[in-house]
Scaffold this motif. Structure first.
Motif, PDB file in Angstrom:
ATOM      1  N   TRP A 226       0.847  -1.188   0.000  1.00 39.12           N
ATOM      2  CA  TRP A 226       0.000   0.000   0.000  1.00 39.12           C
ATOM      3  C   TRP A 226       0.888   1.245   0.000  1.00 39.12           C
ATOM      4  CZ3 TRP A 226      -5.045  -0.672   3.389  1.00 39.12           C
ATOM      5  CH2 TRP A 226      -5.720  -1.807   2.960  1.00 39.12           C
TER       6      TRP A 226
ATOM      7  N   VAL B 227      -4.954   2.407   0.237  1.00 44.93           N
ATOM      8  CA  VAL B 227      -5.121   1.097  -0.395  1.00 44.93           C
ATOM      9  C   VAL B 227      -4.542   1.153  -1.812  1.00 44.93           C
ATOM     10  CG1 VAL B 227      -6.806  -0.587  -1.251  1.00 44.93           C
ATOM     11  CG2 VAL B 227      -7.258   0.646   0.893  1.00 44.93           C
ATOM     12  N   ASN B 228      -3.752   0.160  -2.131  1.00 49.60           N
ATOM     13  CA  ASN B 228      -3.235   0.027  -3.490  1.00 49.60           C
ATOM     14  C   ASN B 228      -4.023  -1.099  -4.152  1.00 49.60           C
ATOM     15  OD1 ASN B 228      -1.712   0.050  -5.790  1.00 49.60           O
ATOM     16  ND2 ASN B 228       0.232  -0.467  -4.791  1.00 49.60           N
TER      17      ASN B 228
ATOM     18  N   LEU C 229      -3.672  -5.463   3.816  1.00 49.95           N
ATOM     19  CA  LEU C 229      -2.519  -5.036   4.602  1.00 49.95           C
ATOM     20  C   LEU C 229      -2.598  -5.799   5.926  1.00 49.95           C
ATOM     21  CD1 LEU C 229      -0.195  -2.927   4.329  1.00 49.95           C
ATOM     22  CD2 LEU C 229      -1.634  -1.366   5.653  1.00 49.95           C
TER      23      LEU C 229
ATOM     24  N   ASP D 183      -8.460  -4.672   1.091  1.00 49.29           N
ATOM     25  CA  ASP D 183      -8.386  -4.100  -0.257  1.00 49.29           C
ATOM     26  C   ASP D 183      -9.641  -4.547  -0.998  1.00 49.29           C
ATOM     27  OD1 ASP D 183      -7.986  -3.478  -2.917  1.00 49.29           O
ATOM     28  OD2 ASP D 183      -6.320  -4.897  -3.185  1.00 49.29           O
TER      29      ASP D 183
ATOM     30  N   ARG E  91      -9.730   3.281  -3.183  1.00 46.29           N
ATOM     31  CA  ARG E  91      -8.541   3.940  -2.618  1.00 46.29           C
ATOM     32  C   ARG E  91      -8.838   4.633  -1.286  1.00 46.29           C
ATOM     33  NH1 ARG E  91      -4.188   3.897  -5.978  1.00 46.29           N
ATOM     34  NH2 ARG E  91      -4.609   3.255  -8.128  1.00 46.29           N
TER      35      ARG E  91
END
Ligand code: MG
Length: 243
Positions: free
Chosen positions: A67, A76-77, A83, A224, A228
């Motif tokens: 992230w 958040v990626n 995570l 996730d 985002r």
């Protein structure tokens, strides 16, 4: 015959409404006070994220966290997975701040969805629930699929919001049956939204799985869900110490 414990567990999940019911009454909207700034961690807290780095975190496969850290928050990626905290925790007081994307995109569960998974198993839903309708047991502050929040105390997208959580882990007997279910008390933006709720088991979509025995301490996970979300100021106080 239903065992006494099964009754105990069943009383808190409403049997009046099917899971994810759209007919269920919406929790009343309560406007919280304006954000008062970050709650600094007390002296005995374990600081999991102070805005600088992800040293306390990793990816689900144990590789480095993916992230994005920027300007004091972690974002958040999408597509990189949850995570995961490096350490495991059981009973805990957890403070975590979050902000959903602005301008908002999508509807219902697709707008600003993430989640705080205590022990990686029990989800406190994170969602943009500001003027965004969805099933009540899946809105922000819901124990996902089990219990709506008492009220909707969310702020508009882009603003910082704070969860203060008291979590008690489940206890299991040597024969794998449940001795004590997990419990959660939650404040959102200073407003009580979960009052010592007893979980019926792990949280899940379109099902309510039974408990299965697990370790006394397990990593905290942030979801996730492709949106985002931003998190900051994450700290935890352990309420139970292994002798
Ligand atoms: Mg979620």
């Amino acid at each position: 015959m239903i065992a006494p414990l099964a009754l105990l567990v069943m009383v808190q999940v409403s049997t009046r409404w099917p899971q994810h019911s759209m007919d269920r009454p919406r929790p009343p909207v309560v406007q919280p006070a304006p954000h008062a700034g970050e709650a600094s961690p007390p002296a005995d807290a374990i600081v999991l994220f102070d805005g600088k780095d992800l040293a306390q975190w990793q990816a689900e496969d144990g590789s480095a966290a993916k992230w994005i850290v920027k300007d004091g928050y972690v974002e958040v990626n999408p597509g990189t997975g949850m995570l995961v905290s490096r350490r495991g925790f059981g009973d805990a007081q957890l403070h975590i701040e979050w902000a959903t994307p602005t301008p908002p995109k999508g509807e219902g569960q697709e707008r600003g969805n993430s989640g705080v998974f205590l022990m990686g198993i029990y989800e406190l839903q994170v969602l943009d629930s500001y003027q965004n309708d969805t099933y009540p047991d899946g809105q922000a502050g819901a124990i996902y699929g089990q219990n709506p929040p008492l009220v909707n105390a969310t702020r508009p997208p882009g603003q910082w919001q704070a969860y203060d959580i008291v979590f008690h882990r489940p206890h299991f007997k040597p024969d794998s049956s449940v001795e004590r279910p997990a419990r959660m008390t939650v404040f959102l933006n200073g407003v009580l939204i979960q009052d010592n709720f007893e979980l019926s088991g792990p949280t899940a979509h379109q099902r309510r799985p039974p408990y299965s025995p697990h370790a006394d301490k397990l990593p905290l996970k942030l979801q996730d869900h492709g949106n985002r979300l931003r998190y900051r100021n994450i700290w935890l106080r352990e309420l139970e110490h292994t002798p």
